[in-house]
Design a protein around this motif. Sequence first.
Motif, PDB file in Angstrom:
ATOM      1  N   ASN A 127     -19.871 116.213 -25.137  1.00 56.51           N
ATOM      2  CA  ASN A 127     -20.950 115.817 -24.233  1.00 56.51           C
ATOM      3  C   ASN A 127     -21.491 114.427 -24.562  1.00 56.51           C
ATOM      4  O   ASN A 127     -22.187 113.821 -23.744  1.00 56.51           O
ATOM      5  N   VAL A 128     -21.180 113.927 -25.749  1.00 59.00           N
ATOM      6  CA  VAL A 128     -21.658 112.612 -26.169  1.00 59.00           C
ATOM      7  C   VAL A 128     -20.513 111.598 -26.202  1.00 59.00           C
ATOM      8  O   VAL A 128     -20.628 110.488 -25.682  1.00 59.00           O
ATOM      9  N   PHE A 129     -19.404 111.986 -26.813  1.00 58.60           N
ATOM     10  CA  PHE A 129     -18.206 111.141 -26.895  1.00 58.60           C
ATOM     11  C   PHE A 129     -17.053 111.855 -26.176  1.00 58.60           C
ATOM     12  O   PHE A 129     -16.198 112.456 -26.815  1.00 58.60           O
ATOM     13  N   PRO A 130     -17.059 111.815 -24.852  1.00 56.02           N
ATOM     14  CA  PRO A 130     -16.029 112.544 -24.097  1.00 56.02           C
ATOM     15  C   PRO A 130     -14.636 111.964 -24.307  1.00 56.02           C
ATOM     16  O   PRO A 130     -14.454 110.747 -24.343  1.00 56.02           O
ATOM     17  N   THR A 131     -13.676 112.835 -24.446  1.00 60.60           N
ATOM     18  CA  THR A 131     -12.276 112.406 -24.606  1.00 60.60           C
ATOM     19  C   THR A 131     -11.393 112.935 -23.478  1.00 60.60           C
ATOM     20  O   THR A 131     -10.263 112.486 -23.327  1.00 60.60           O
ATOM     21  N   LYS A 132     -11.900 113.872 -22.709  1.00 63.85           N
ATOM     22  CA  LYS A 132     -11.103 114.483 -21.643  1.00 63.85           C
ATOM     23  C   LYS A 132     -11.330 113.768 -20.327  1.00 63.85           C
ATOM     24  O   LYS A 132     -12.424 113.270 -20.044  1.00 63.85           O
ATOM     25  N   ALA A 133     -10.296 113.709 -19.534  1.00 66.59           N
ATOM     26  CA  ALA A 133     -10.371 113.046 -18.226  1.00 66.59           C
ATOM     27  C   ALA A 133     -11.438 113.693 -17.356  1.00 66.59           C
ATOM     28  O   ALA A 133     -11.579 114.919 -17.326  1.00 66.59           O
ATOM     29  N   GLY A 134     -12.188 112.848 -16.668  1.00 58.19           N
ATOM     30  CA  GLY A 134     -13.199 113.349 -15.764  1.00 58.19           C
ATOM     31  C   GLY A 134     -14.575 113.530 -16.384  1.00 58.19           C
ATOM     32  O   GLY A 134     -15.561 113.717 -15.664  1.00 58.19           O
ATOM     33  N   ARG A 135     -14.641 113.458 -17.703  1.00 57.61           N
ATOM     34  CA  ARG A 135     -15.938 113.593 -18.378  1.00 57.61           C
ATOM     35  C   ARG A 135     -16.608 112.229 -18.463  1.00 57.61           C
ATOM     36  O   ARG A 135     -15.949 111.221 -18.707  1.00 57.61           O
ATOM     37  N   GLU A 136     -17.920 112.197 -18.269  1.00 51.89           N
ATOM     38  CA  GLU A 136     -18.661 110.937 -18.300  1.00 51.89           C
ATOM     39  C   GLU A 136     -19.533 110.846 -19.547  1.00 51.89           C
ATOM     40  O   GLU A 136     -19.942 111.867 -20.112  1.00 51.89           O
ATOM     41  N   PHE A 137     -19.803 109.629 -19.938  1.00 54.24           N
ATOM     42  CA  PHE A 137     -20.715 109.408 -21.060  1.00 54.24           C
ATOM     43  C   PHE A 137     -22.142 109.712 -20.614  1.00 54.24           C
ATOM     44  O   PHE A 137     -22.495 109.500 -19.449  1.00 54.24           O
ATOM     45  N   PRO A 138     -22.984 110.190 -21.515  1.00 52.56           N
ATOM     46  CA  PRO A 138     -24.376 110.462 -21.146  1.00 52.56           C
ATOM     47  C   PRO A 138     -25.128 109.177 -20.814  1.00 52.56           C
ATOM     48  O   PRO A 138     -24.765 108.092 -21.288  1.00 52.56           O
ATOM     49  N   ARG A 139     -26.171 109.287 -20.002  1.00 55.54           N
ATOM     50  CA  ARG A 139     -26.937 108.106 -19.592  1.00 55.54           C
ATOM     51  C   ARG A 139     -27.525 107.366 -20.792  1.00 55.54           C
ATOM     52  O   ARG A 139     -27.638 106.147 -20.776  1.00 55.54           O
TER      53      ARG A 139
END
Length: 216
Positions: A127-139
């Motif tokens: 949830n903080v350092f996404p590595t999977k496609a489609g995941r976004e970084f937190p605001r």
Amino acid sequence: MNFFHSKKTQKSNRARTSQRPLFLSPPFIDATLVDGSFKKIVVLPKYVDEDEWLAVNVFEFFNYLNMFYGTVTDFCTSTNCPTMSAGPNYEPYIWTDQNQKKNTKLPAPTYIDYVMTWVQNLVNDENVFPTKAGREFPREFSVIVRSIFKQCFRVFAHIYYQHYEQILHLREEKQFNSLFAHFISFAKEFNLLPDKKELAPLEELITYMENHGRIS
């Protein structure tokens, strides 16, 4: 108690306190692996998302710093380093427990263990350092990165002031100085250490590196 021995020890401690730090003394202050500035390798590459660039570099800096600390960890004990400090002229760093909202003075090895564990948990959190496609970084990702850089800077400062002698003994001064110059160059490029008071313990080293073209 041997009065004369005690007096001699106190005098020796005062002399050691006022002595110029090793890392600011020649030839060690000039030890580096890179002849030139890190500017070209810290700028955001074309077509690369800024958060992605921050994430990759945070991961690299954290791992390298962790490795360097690992080489001096036998000397960083609660006895040798009862506080997390950056030299005798600065107040010890205080650890803030986010869950309990509590500020605590800790021995350096405990403080640094908390830092490394905290950063490792963040890096491993999708949830903080996404590595999977489609995941976004937190605001608030840039805020998180600034917090990480602040704590990593404190670890750098502690090693420079308390364990540089061991760094020299292991002949790591070129690598360590180069990592720090790279770290500061990246921080300046993305304004990751905005609090100038935090930089005070290593301000002279940073200025020297800037004046000699390693940081720009």
